[in-house]
Design an enzyme around this catalytic site. Structure first.
Site, PDB file in Angstrom:
ATOM      1  CB  CYS A 447      42.221  20.853  27.969  1.00 28.67           C
ATOM      2  SG  CYS A 447      40.812  20.081  28.777  1.00 28.67           S
ATOM      3  CD  GLU A 449      45.947  18.935  28.540  1.00 30.14           C
ATOM      4  OE1 GLU A 449      45.233  18.446  29.426  1.00 30.14           O
ATOM      5  OE2 GLU A 449      45.486  19.354  27.461  1.00 30.14           O
TER       6      GLU A 449
END
Length: 803
Positions: A447, A449
Site C-alpha cells: 500500500c 510501505e
C-alpha cells in the site's frame, strides 16, 4: 403517487489497449472467473514425500520449487508477448498448503461466497480431501502458529485487537533491485560457488548451516532456469506448427528471449521485462508472500534497454508500450492467494499489491524521470487495470509536466496513480539506519510501505486496533462485544479524576497488547526461519549469498518488522470529545457517556449531538484535536520502534488499513466521537468520515502534524467530485495540493474523483457498473467487489472542494 422511473444514459464501455492483441488479452484477464488451481499443492506433496528427511530444510524447499517448475502445466496464450503464469492460465490461484491447509469447508465457502469468490470443482474438493489434507493438516505453518501462541495472544487475535499477516501467507513486502538486469541466474550460481568455497569449517560454527542454505540457493537457480527453458522449448514447438506469419514470428522471438533469460542477463527491453516476470513467478510460487513481489523502480531499471533498442532501430515507442501493456495483463492475471477468516477480513480483495514506483530520483540524487516513466503513465492510463498498483514518486526535482500527467490520469476517477513524496521516503529510510545510497534506491510497496529495494526484508506483521484498545480502557479491560475480560483491569473510567489519568490507562493498555503482539510475532518469525526458508528469494536479495543466510532468517542487509496502526482519526476524535465534554465542559458524566456507548446512542440523542457536532475533530487544522492525534501517534510510535525482532533488526510502525478498518469497526461498540456500533473506524491517517469540514488544505495541515519521517509509511485518502478538478485550473490545483502536502513532509496522498450519486447508483445497480474502479486504501478495486460496509464507508467520505 406515481413512481418515477430511473432514467440514465447507457454507460459507454471504453476500449483499452494499444493493439488488438492487448485488448483481447485484457478482456480475457478481466472476464475470467478466479479459480483454485490444485497442481501446485499436489506437486509440492510429491516433492515432500520424495525428499523430506533426506535433505536439509532449505534444500527441501528449493527442491520443491524445482519439482514444481519441472512438472507444472505450462501454456502460451495466443498473442501474448510476455509468458508465464503461476497457475495454468489467467486467474488460476495456486494454494500453499505448507502455509495454510484449507479445510474442505473452507474451499466450499470460497466457491459459494458472493465476494472475492474462487471457483472450486468437485475434483478439487476430492483431491484436497484425499491427497492434500492428510499430508498437510498438521504440518502447515498456520497449524504451528495457532498451536504455539499464548492464550492471551489467541484472545486478542480472536477479538480484533490485532491481526497476523503470516497466519496464512508468507513474509512479504519484497521489492527487487536492478541486479536481475545485470546478471543471469547462471551468474548468480557462480556467486554462490564462490561463497561456498569461502566457508570456514575450522572456525565458523555456522558453516554447515550456511552450506545447506547456499546449496538450496543453487538448486533454486536451477528451478527458474528450468522454467525458462521449458517456455522456450514450447514456443519453438508452437512456432514450427503455426501458419499465421505474425504469430509464428512472435513465438520465435519468445523462444529467443527464453534462450537468454533467466539463465543469462537480458540484452533487450523485451528480455528485461521477461526476466522480471520469470523472477516474479519464482518468488510468488516459492511462497505466497503477503503483498506480491514488486519490480520497484521499473522505469529506471529498464530505461537503458529501451534507449539502446531505440537507438539500434530494434524498438519503437508504440512497440515498447505494447510490451508494457502485455506485462500489465500478466500482473492482472494473478489473483491474491485465497484467504479465509480474519485474514480475508483484513484484506478482502483479489488484488495482490504488486506496486510499481515511477519517477522520483536516481541513485545519484538527480531527477529520476525518464522516457520509460512517461511510457508507464501511458500504459496505466490506457489499461485501467487493478494490478499492478501504480504509483508516482514526486520529488522536488520532478518536472511539473510529469506531475500534471499523473494528475490527469488520477482525476479520471479510478484511483491510480497514488502519489508519494520522494524526499520523505529517503528521510524515513535514513532515519531507520539505511545508507544514503540504499535510501535513494528505495521506495514503497504494497500500500504505502517504505523499504530499501533489493536490500531489505521489511515484513508486515499485522494491524493494531487503536480505537478498540481505548474502548477496553473505558470499560476496565472488559470487551462487551466478545463478552470477556480482555485487557488489563486498570479501574473504572468513572473513577478517573482527569483526562490525564484516562490517557495513562490507555497507554498501559497499548503497552500490554503490544507486548502480546510482539511476543507472538517473534515466535512466528522463528517458525518461518526454521520451517519455511525462501532460498530463491534469498538469491536475489542483497547480502543473503554473502552471509549464507536465508531471507526469512535475517539474511537481508536490513531486517525490519512493522506493526500497522489503524484508526488514528477515530481514536483522536473520541479522546477529543471525552476531554472536551466530560472533563472540561462537564456537559456529560463519564457514566452517562459509557451507557450511551453501550446503547449505541439510541436512548440519548443529546450526547450523540454533543460528541458529533460540538467536539473538536481531527482534519480541520484544529490544534485541540490535532495535538491529541500527535500524542497518541507519538506514544504508539515510541512504544513499537526499536523493539528487537528475531532477524537481527527492529520493529517500526506504519499507518494503513487495507480493509481492516471495516473489520476492526465490526468488533467494537459505538465510539465516543459519535461513530455508531460496528461501523468502520477511520482508515489510514485520514480523518473520520464527515469530520473534516474545513476543506482539503485543512486536512493536509492536520495530517502534516504527524511526524511521517518516524514511520515506514502513512496513507491519506482524499475525495473530490469530478467538477472540482476539471479543466486546466482544476489540474493545476490538484498538482499544487500534492506539492504543498509534500513540502510539509507528508508521505502519501491518493484520490477518489467521483461523485456520491454515481456511487449510490453503482451500489443499487452493480450490473451497470462492472468497470467502476475506486480507491479503497492503498489499492484500487472494482466497486462491485467491495462489501456493503466498505462501499458505504467510501460513499461517506467527505467530498472536498478547493473553494
Amino acid at each position: 403517487m406515481a413512481v418515477q422511473e430511473r432514467v440514465q444514459e447507457p454507460r459507454v464501455q471504453e476500449a483499452h489497449g494499444v493493439t488488438e492483441r492487448v485488448r483481447r488479452l485484457r478482456e480475457e484477464s478481466l472476464n475470467t472467473q478466479p479459480r483454485i488451481y490444485m497442481e501446485r499443492a499436489l506437486l509440492e506433496t510429491e516433492a515432500y514425500e520424495q525428499y523430506e528427511g533426506t535433505v536439509s530444510v532449505p534444500e527441501l524447499r528449493a527442491l520443491t520449487l524445482r519439482h514444481y517448475f519441472s512438472k507444472k502445466s505450462i501454456s502460451i496464450h495466443r498473442g501474448e508477448l510476455i509468458v508465464g503464469e503461476k497457475g495454468d492460465g489467467p486467474q488460476s490461484a495456486p494454494t500453499f498448503p505448507e502455509l495454510c491447509c484449507h479445510t474442505v469447508e473452507d474451499m466450499k465457502v470460497m466457491d459459494q461466497r458472493e465476494l472475492i469468490r474462487f471457483a472450486v470443482t468437485e475434483e478439487d474438493l476430492r483431491l484436497q480431501q484425499e491427497r492434500v489434507i492428510p499430508f498437510w493438516e498438521k504440518r502447515s505453518i498456520r497449524h504451528r502458529i495457532l498451536s504455539s501462541m499464548s492464550e492471551e495472544w489467541k484472545a486478542a487475535y480472536e477479538c480484533g485487537i490485532f491481526t497476523e499477516f503470516m497466519e496464512q501467507r508468507g513474509p512479504g513486502h519484497t521489492v527487487g533491485s536492478d541486479k536481475i538486469y545485470q546478471k543471469g541466474f547462471a551468474d548468480y550460481q557462480e556467486d554462490i560457488r564462490r561463497a561456498m568455497k569461502d566457508l570456514d569449517f575450522l572456525r565458523d560454527p555456522e558453516a554447515l548451516r550456511k552450506k545447506e542454505e547456499l546449496s538450496a540457493m543453487m538448486i533454486a537457480c536451477d528451478a527458474i532456469m528450468i522454467l525458462g527453458k521449458r517456455y522456450g522449448e514450447l514456443a519453438r514447438r508452437m512456432a514450427a506448427e503455426e501458419t499465421d506469419p505474425q504469430w509464428r514470428a512472435d513465438l520465435f522471438t519468445i523462444a529467443e528471449n527464453c534462450a537468454v533469460v533467466p539463465a543469462q542477463k537480458p540484452q533487450t527491453f523485451h528480455q528485461a521485462l521477461q526476466m522480471y516476470w520469470f523472477v516474479h513467478l519464482a518468488v510468488t510460487s516459492e511462497l505466497n508472500p503477503w503483498d506480491s513481489y514488486s519490480p520497484g523502480r521499473l522505469d529506471q531499471h529498464v530505461c537503458p534497454f529501451y534507449r539502446e533498442d531505440v537507438a539500434a532501430g530494434r524498438l519503437s515507442r508504440p512497440q515498447a508500450l505494447e510490451l508494457l501493456e502485455c506485462l500489465w495483463v500478466k500482473f492482472n492475471n494473478q489473483p491474491a492467494p485465497p484467504k479465509v477468516g480474519i485474514t480475508l477480513k483484513e484484506s478482502g480483495t483479489y488484488t495482490d499489491f504488486a506496486n510499481i514506483n515511477t519517477g522520483g530520483i536516481a541513485p545519484d540524487g538527480t531527477d529520476g524521470v525518464n522516457e520509460v516513466s512517461y511510457l508507464i503513465l501511458d500504459c496505466m492510463d490506457d489499461m485501467k487495470l487493478l494490478q499492478p498498483s501504480s504509483n508516482v514518486q514526486i520529488s522536488r526535482k520532478t518536472p511539473q509536466k510529469f506531475l500534471l500527467r499523473a494528475c490527469e490520469i488520477s482525476r479520471k476517477g479510478w484511483g491510480q496513480p497514488a502519489f508519494y513524496n520522494t524526499e520523505a521516503i529517503v528521510q524515513e529510510l535514513l532515519a531507520a539506519g539505511k545508507s544514503i545510497e540504499d535510501a535513494r534506491r528505495g521506495g514503497t510497496s504494497g500500500c504505502v510501505e517504505t523499504g530499501a529495494f533489493g536490500n531489505e526484508a521489511y515484513i508486515l506483521t499485522g494491524y493494531f486496533n487503536l480505537p478498540k484498545i481505548l474502548e477496553l480502557t473505558l470499560f476496565n479491560g472488559y470487551d462487551h462485544v466478545a463478552g470477556r475480560q480482555l485487557g488489563l483491569p486498570l479501574g473504572k473510567a468513572e473513577d478517573f479524576h482527569s483526562y490525564e489519568e484516562l490517557l495513562e490507562a490507555y497507554h498501559r493498555q497499548i503497552d500490554y497488547f503490544l507486548d502480546i503482539k510482539v511476543q507472538g510475532s517473534n515466535l512466528i518469525e522463528s517458525i518461518y526461519a526454521s520451517y519455511m526458508p525462501a532460498p530463491f528469494l534469498s538469491v536475489i536479495t542483497n547480502d543473503c549469498i554473502r552471509k549464507g543466510k536465508d531471507y526469512n532468517a535475517g539474511g537481508a542487509r536490513y531486517n525490519t518488522s512493522y506493526i500497522q496502526g489503524v484508526g488514528i482519526g477515530t481514536v483522536t476524535d473520541s479522546l477529543a470529545a471525552i476531554r472536551r465534554q466530560v472533563y472540561q465542559e462537564k456537559n456529560v458524566t463519564m457514566g452517562e457517556l459509557l451507557q450511551a456507548l453501550q446503547e449505541d446512542f439510541e436512548n440519548d440523542p443529546r450526547i450523540l449531538n454533543l460528541v458529533q457536532n460540538f467536539s473538536p475533530k481531527y482534519g480541520n487544522d484544529d490544534d485541540f484535536a490535532d495535538s491529541i492525534m500527535q500524542e497518541i501517534f507519538s506514544y504508539y510510535q515510541k512504544a513499537v520502534t526499536g523493539r528487537p525482532n528475531q532477524r537481527g533488526g527492529t520493529y517500526r510502525v506504519n499507518m494503513l488499513p487495507t480493509t481492516c478498518h471495516v473489520y476492526f469497526g465490526e468488533v467494537m461498540l459505538a465510539s465516543a466521537n459519535g461513530r455508531r456500533a460496528h461501523k468502520p473506524v477511520s482508515e489510514g491517517i485520514s480523518p473520520d468520515k464527515g469530520a473534516d469540514t474545513h476543506g482539503p488544505t485543512a486536512v493536509l495541515r492536520s495530517c502534516a502534524k504527524m511526524d511521517h519521517i518516524r514511520t515506514g509509511g502513512t496513507l491519506l485518502n482524499q475525495k473530490f467530485t469530478p467538477s472540482v478538478v476539471a479543466g486546466e485550473d482544476g489540474l493545476k490545483q490538484m498538482a499544487n495540493l500534492i506539492r504543498t502536502y509534500f513540502n510539509m513532509d507528508g508521505h502519501h496522498i491518493q484520490f477518489n474523483v467521483i461523485d456520491r450519486q454515481t456511487l449510490l447508483d453503482a451500489q443499487a445497480h452493480p450490473e451497470e457498473y462492472k468497470d467502476l474502479i475506486v480507491r479503497v486504501a492503498g489499492y484500487s478495486d472494482h466497486f462491485r467487489n467491495l462489501s456493503r460496509a466498505l462501499q458505504d464507508e467510501i460513499i461517506a467520505r467527505t467530498e472536498q472542494s478547493f473553494s
